[in-house]
Write a protein that holds these residues in place. Structure first.
Motif, mmCIF file in Angstrom:
data_model
loop_
_atom_site.group_PDB
_atom_site.id
_atom_site.type_symbol
_atom_site.label_atom_id
_atom_site.label_comp_id
_atom_site.label_asym_id
_atom_site.label_seq_id
_atom_site.Cartn_x
_atom_site.Cartn_y
_atom_site.Cartn_z
ATOM 1 N N PRO A 167 -7.909 2.416 -6.456
ATOM 2 C CA PRO A 167 -7.653 2.992 -5.134
ATOM 3 C C PRO A 167 -8.014 1.966 -4.066
ATOM 4 O O PRO A 167 -8.921 1.155 -4.253
ATOM 5 C CB PRO A 167 -8.598 4.204 -5.093
ATOM 6 N N LEU A 168 -7.302 2.024 -2.940
ATOM 7 C CA LEU A 168 -7.516 1.037 -1.884
ATOM 8 C C LEU A 168 -7.580 1.713 -0.523
ATOM 9 O O LEU A 168 -6.946 2.747 -0.301
ATOM 10 C CB LEU A 168 -6.377 0.007 -1.875
ATOM 11 N N ALA A 169 -8.326 1.101 0.391
ATOM 12 C CA ALA A 169 -8.316 1.552 1.778
ATOM 13 C C ALA A 169 -6.893 1.477 2.314
ATOM 14 O O ALA A 169 -6.067 0.692 1.846
ATOM 15 C CB ALA A 169 -9.247 0.676 2.614
ATOM 16 N N ALA A 170 -6.600 2.301 3.307
ATOM 17 C CA ALA A 170 -5.226 2.508 3.757
ATOM 18 C C ALA A 170 -4.477 1.207 4.051
ATOM 19 O O ALA A 170 -3.322 1.029 3.630
ATOM 20 C CB ALA A 170 -5.226 3.399 4.997
ATOM 21 N N GLY A 171 -5.102 0.276 4.749
ATOM 22 C CA GLY A 171 -4.415 -0.954 5.106
ATOM 23 C C GLY A 171 -4.012 -1.781 3.904
ATOM 24 O O GLY A 171 -2.914 -2.328 3.845
ATOM 25 N N ARG A 172 -4.905 -1.873 2.925
ATOM 26 C CA ARG A 172 -4.610 -2.644 1.729
ATOM 27 C C ARG A 172 -3.667 -1.871 0.809
ATOM 28 O O ARG A 172 -2.852 -2.463 0.101
ATOM 29 C CB ARG A 172 -5.905 -2.996 0.999
ATOM 30 N N ALA A 173 -3.773 -0.559 0.794
ATOM 31 C CA ALA A 173 -2.906 0.251 -0.069
ATOM 32 C C ALA A 173 -1.445 0.121 0.336
ATOM 33 O O ALA A 173 -0.569 -0.001 -0.522
ATOM 34 C CB ALA A 173 -3.349 1.708 -0.028
ATOM 35 N N VAL A 174 -1.169 0.159 1.641
ATOM 36 C CA VAL A 174 0.238 0.072 2.051
ATOM 37 C C VAL A 174 0.805 -1.311 1.765
ATOM 38 O O VAL A 174 2.000 -1.451 1.474
ATOM 39 C CB VAL A 174 0.432 0.453 3.540
ATOM 40 N N ARG A 175 -0.022 -2.357 1.795
ATOM 41 C CA ARG A 175 0.462 -3.672 1.403
ATOM 42 C C ARG A 175 0.816 -3.699 -0.076
ATOM 43 O O ARG A 175 1.818 -4.280 -0.486
ATOM 44 C CB ARG A 175 -0.596 -4.734 1.708
ATOM 45 N N ALA A 176 -0.035 -3.059 -0.890
ATOM 46 C CA ALA A 176 0.244 -3.006 -2.328
ATOM 47 C C ALA A 176 1.512 -2.214 -2.613
ATOM 48 O O ALA A 176 2.332 -2.599 -3.450
ATOM 49 C CB ALA A 176 -0.948 -2.386 -3.062
ATOM 50 N N ILE A 177 1.692 -1.095 -1.916
ATOM 51 C CA ILE A 177 2.889 -0.269 -2.108
ATOM 52 C C ILE A 177 4.140 -1.043 -1.695
ATOM 53 O O ILE A 177 5.153 -1.059 -2.404
ATOM 54 C CB ILE A 177 2.767 1.033 -1.295
ATOM 55 N N THR A 178 4.075 -1.692 -0.550
ATOM 56 C CA THR A 178 5.213 -2.479 -0.080
ATOM 57 C C THR A 178 5.561 -3.562 -1.091
ATOM 58 O O THR A 178 6.738 -3.814 -1.378
ATOM 59 C CB THR A 178 4.906 -3.106 1.290
ATOM 60 N N GLY A 179 4.543 -4.197 -1.652
ATOM 61 C CA GLY A 179 4.781 -5.224 -2.646
ATOM 62 C C GLY A 179 5.436 -4.686 -3.897
ATOM 63 O O GLY A 179 6.346 -5.309 -4.454
ATOM 64 N N GLN A 180 5.002 -3.508 -4.362
ATOM 65 C CA GLN A 180 5.605 -2.908 -5.552
ATOM 66 C C GLN A 180 7.083 -2.588 -5.327
ATOM 67 O O GLN A 180 7.900 -2.708 -6.240
ATOM 68 C CB GLN A 180 4.851 -1.633 -5.935
ATOM 69 N N LEU A 181 7.420 -2.178 -4.118
ATOM 70 C CA LEU A 181 8.809 -1.843 -3.813
ATOM 71 C C LEU A 181 9.654 -3.084 -3.556
ATOM 72 O O LEU A 181 10.825 -3.151 -3.941
ATOM 73 C CB LEU A 181 8.864 -0.924 -2.584
ATOM 74 N N ALA A 182 9.075 -4.085 -2.909
ATOM 75 C CA ALA A 182 9.843 -5.250 -2.476
ATOM 76 C C ALA A 182 10.063 -6.276 -3.572
ATOM 77 O O ALA A 182 10.873 -7.191 -3.403
ATOM 78 C CB ALA A 182 9.149 -5.917 -1.290
#
Length: 334
Positions: free
Chosen positions: A293-308
């Motif tokens: 699990p990640l803090a919101a700022g780092r989590a959205v970067r991880a999600i964006t990376g998984q999609l991109a």
């Protein structure tokens, strides 16, 4: 301790010698994370650099690989060691330390399949809609804390992920099991069964997301359990949710559209802080296991990376959107 310069190596970021043992690296990370945190007078850039150093030096395999590259570079960290994107690999999904660049497709012109000249399998307004599904309010006062958390997550994903990836779409409150025919033969979502809070798709990539508010500045993750504010928190099995939804979508795409699907699935837990900060809580990974699990700022970067990371990250798959809308508990959006 002064903040590290952009070209300093990861050992310098944490203020330890290259031959420091794991215990010394862990202690240095905790100290530097406190010093660099924006709430303690640091900056976002300093804090992210400390986090990156820990992700690499705190894992034996990633550290060994870094040491080899560092040796070839003469002791300095390669200039591109800290990219803006975080994406999973076969090994990185388990240890959360690998970093790769996006495919480059994410920012190409959006391609629609089938083309927009066809009104099927999804209407043009729904094809262009970025957010699908809503969380129904329950009770006189609108559903309470859980509903507010979910809506906060939707806003975060809209602002940080959908705005970054033009082909991405967000689905909220998604049934994992396929619809069942009612007495009139019409497909209806199942009344029972588990639901995913948020599902993002972009091209042939899908990420299942769950969020949690954590009233603490520091948390720990042992690969199975999140510990914060003096209690252990068991998280939902997002990997299981992603696998079940993937199976359902594959079956429906074959049955309803006569096509075989290719869909890479991932998952991420977003940790919200009560004050709305994007960098808290700091999550210390005690041992590898699962996606941390990640803090919101780092989590959205991880999600964006998984999609991109997909080579089809600029594709809007209208058949996939259509079957996902059929999985929504509340398909009407506000």
């Amino acid at each position: 301790m002064s903040s590290p310069s952009p070209d300093s190596d990861l050992y310098a970021v944490l203020g330890v010698a290259p031959d420091a043992d794991p215990a010394a690296i862990r202690t240095a990370y905790r100290r530097r994370a406190r010093e660099a945190h924006p709430d303690r007078g640091g900056t976002d850039e300093q804090f992210q650099r400390v986090q990156h150093a820990w992700e690499i030096l705190g894992t034996a395999e990633a550290r060994a690989d870094y040491d080899r590259r560092r040796g070839r570079a003469g002791g300095a960290e390669p200039a591109d060691e800290t990219p803006s994107w975080t994406a999973p690999t076969a090994a990185g999904a388990a240890r959360g330390a690998e970093r790769t660049a996006p495919s480059g497709a994410a920012h190409r012109a959006v391609v629609y399949e089938p083309e927009l000249s066809s009104p099927q399998p999804l209407s043009l307004p729904l094809t262009s809609q970025k957010v699908h599904g809503e969380f129904a309010s329950r009770g006189l006062f609108g559903g309470g804390r859980a509903l507010r958390r979910r809506r906060r997550t939707v806003e975060l994903l809209e602002r940080q992920v959908l705005a970054e990836l033009p082909a991405a779409r967000l689905f909220n409150d998604v049934h994992l099991l396929p619809p069942r025919p009612d007495r009139r033969g019409r497909a209806r979502p199942p009344k029972q069964g588990e639901r995913a809070e948020h599902v993002l798709v972009c091209g042939d990539a899908m990420v299942v997301v769950f969020s949690l508010e954590v009233p603490a500045s520091v948390a720990s993750w042992d690969g199975a359990t999140l510990r914060a504010a003096g209690r252990a928190i068991t998280l939902p099995d997002l990997a299981g949710q992603a696998a079940q939804l993937q199976e359902t979508l594959f079956r429906r795409l074959a049955d309803e559209h006569g096509r075989r699907a290719e869909l890479t699935v991932g998952h991420q837990v977003i940790l919200h802080s009560p004050d709305g900060g994007l960098l808290s809580p700091v999550v210390e990974t005690l041992r590898p296991g699962g996606r941390a699990p990640l803090a919101a700022g780092r989590a959205v970067r991880a999600i964006t990376g998984q999609l991109a990371i997909s080579s089809r990250a600029n594709v809007v798959d209208r058949a996939l959107l259509s079957v996902l809308r059929g999985q929504l508990a509340s398909p009407v959006t506000g």
